[in-house]
Design a protein around this motif. Structure first.
Motif, PDB file in Angstrom:
ATOM      1  N   SER A  57       1.222  -1.163   0.003  1.00 24.51           N
ATOM      2  CA  SER A  57       0.011   0.114  -0.240  1.00 24.51           C
ATOM      3  C   SER A  57       0.748   1.571  -0.167  1.00 24.51           C
ATOM      4  CB  SER A  57      -0.628  -0.452   1.097  1.00 24.51           C
ATOM      5  OG  SER A  57      -1.885   1.015   1.212  1.00 24.51           O
ATOM      6  N   ASN A  60      -0.976   3.105   3.685  1.00 22.33           N
ATOM      7  CA  ASN A  60      -1.072   2.799   4.684  1.00 22.33           C
ATOM      8  C   ASN A  60       0.897   2.493   4.906  1.00 22.33           C
ATOM      9  OD1 ASN A  60      -3.441   2.511   5.963  1.00 22.33           O
ATOM     10  ND2 ASN A  60      -3.665   0.558   4.860  1.00 22.33           N
ATOM     11  N   ASP A  63       2.672   0.756   9.849  1.00 24.20           N
ATOM     12  CA  ASP A  63       1.880   0.424  10.439  1.00 24.20           C
ATOM     13  C   ASP A  63       1.140  -0.137  12.000  1.00 24.20           C
ATOM     14  OD1 ASP A  63       1.311  -3.130  11.370  1.00 24.20           O
ATOM     15  OD2 ASP A  63       3.462  -4.134  10.764  1.00 24.20           O
ATOM     16  N   TYR A 419      -6.057  -3.369   4.628  1.00 22.96           N
ATOM     17  CA  TYR A 419      -4.841  -2.790   5.412  1.00 22.96           C
ATOM     18  C   TYR A 419      -4.488  -2.705   4.177  1.00 22.96           C
ATOM     19  CZ  TYR A 419      -0.020  -2.133   7.447  1.00 22.96           C
ATOM     20  OH  TYR A 419       1.442  -1.514   7.515  1.00 22.96           O
TER      21      TYR A 419
END
Length: 422
Positions: A57, A60, A63, A419
């Protein structure tokens, strides 16, 4: 309210802007060695490799899930400003829990993957100790024009696109399938097994609702021998990634310490997750979070094994069985909350599935027939019969009887899909 909506709209833009400022569309693979025993851990750099694809991604970058006992972080130079981070597990960390690690020092080669930088950055590798404290194992300065960064080899191997749900790899979960123990003459079988993997993964909830979120590609790398090494039966095969049953002296645990070949093959295509298909009828496999998974393809449980092991490797799910079926010693410290989303020591149950619990459900929850289909807190999980609790009396992370994930595991999988795909 208007300010909140505007903030939600701007957050992805800020993240993409940070990616474009600091990173390219390629990956930096940090190959390193972990050496130690049950009580010691040391890191040593082996090599830096530039791989051609970044499939993670772009939104994102940090983390926030904080899964795994290891984490790689990319920093703005000379600061603690984190530009990228990702948690993971590895084979060395598992080996440290075995009896052998109490008397032996060993080294394992591992890799961490980050987006390739446009300008100088610092890369740090961290690990959690038994008490859950985060320790810095190694930090290095990376200059993108450093001529010691090796460009990954193009191995000129055919690639089979088994499933393409979204051609934009940064908004998809990209799985690379690698063939272990398939000869050149068996590449047709590997293609069929890739198709079987695709059929299998989309036959289970919640994956069946997210077909367009996945890309699945197979790298057609032949082995000299067919099959897989089985030391306990004195069977040894010359295979492309040197997988073996009896890992950690556990017969069905089929893994490899040949990190470089695994990563070199995986890097031929964009990937977030590595899955190794083992050309064997013998029951077995393995899965480590953000590391790799493996499964034997030729037995009647293969479909369930695919999904179970991918639960480990992709969603960070823990095993929920609690009989002594592994070569591990004390795998969890019951005085701290484990990071896996489907087990708890009740130290910080608020962070787990407490919000899914009916107020009338007792905690702990007895393993009685009336609670068979109830989300509860059942003692037993993570290889331990006492002190660790799981959310359901049965689940694919425990047995293959029901062929389904419990609601807690399904939610964890869905969160991970989102995510990667935002």
């Amino acid at each position: 309210m208007k300010k909140l909506v505007l903030l939600m709209i701007l957050m992805p833009c800020v993240a993409f802007g940070q990616f474009d400022e600091w990173f390219t569309e390629a990956s930096l693979r940090v190959d390193y060695t972990l050496t130690g025993n049950q009580k010691t851990t040391s890191f040593a750099l082996k090599e830096l490799i530039r791989e051609p694809y970044w499939s993670g991604s772009k939104a994102n970058l940090i983390d926030k899930l904080e899964f795994g006992n290891y984490i790689v972080k990319v920093f703005e130079p000379g600061t603690d400003h984190v530009l990228f981070s990702k948690g993971y597990q590895n084979l060395f960390g598992e080996w440290q829990t075995t009896d052998e690690a109490a008397t032996t020092v060993k080294s394992f080669e591992e890799s961490a993957i980050v987006p390739f930088p446009k300008k100088t950055v610092e890369v740090g590798l961290f690990y959690k100790d038994w008490e859950g404290r985060l320790n810095e194992g190694m930090r290095l300065t990376v200059k993108p024009d450093d001529y010691f960064i090796r460009t990954a080899d193009d191995l000129k191997l055919p690639v089979y696109e088994a499933w393409i749900g979204n051609p934009d790899v940064t908004h998809a979960v990209d799985i690379v399938l690698l063939p272990e123990g398939y000869t050149q003459e068996e590449m047709g079988k590997f293609v069929k097994d890739c198709n079987f993997f695709v059929e299998s993964i989309f036959a289970y909830a919640p994956y069946d609702h997210y077909r367009s979120s996945f890309n699945i590609r197979g790298v057609m790398a032949p082995s000299k021998d067919s099959g897989c090494t089985e030391p306990g039966d004195h069977i040894y095969r010359n295979t492309v990634m040197r997988f073996s049953y009896w890992t950690f002296d556990s017969e069905r645990y089929c893994m490899s310490t040949d990190n470089r070949d695994i990563r070199d093959l995986a890097g031929q295509v964009p990937y977030d997750q590595i899955y190794v298909l083992v050309n064997s009828k013998k029951y077995g496999g393995g899965g480590i979070y953000n590391f790799y998974c493996s499964s034997a393809v030729g037995n009647s449980y293969s479909s369930d094994i695919f999904i179970h092991e991918f639960g480990h490797g992709f969603a960070g799910l823990a095993d929920e069985y609690y009989t002594d079926e592994t070569g591990y010693g004390d795998f969890y410290n019951n005085d701290i909350e484990p990071w896996e989303p489907n087990i708890t020591t009740l130290v910080n149950f608020d962070a787990k599935w407490k919000d899914l619990l009916d107020k009338k459900t007792p905690v702990p929850t007895p393993r009685e027939p009336k609670y068979e289909n109830t989300i509860g807190v059942f003692e037993g999980g993570g290889y331990e019969a006492e002190g660790i609790y799981s959310p359901h009396m049965d689940c694919l992370m425990k047995t293959f009887k029901g062929h389904v994930f419990c609601p807690v595991c399904q939610r964890a999988i869905e969160r991970m899909i989102l995510y990667y795909t935002e």
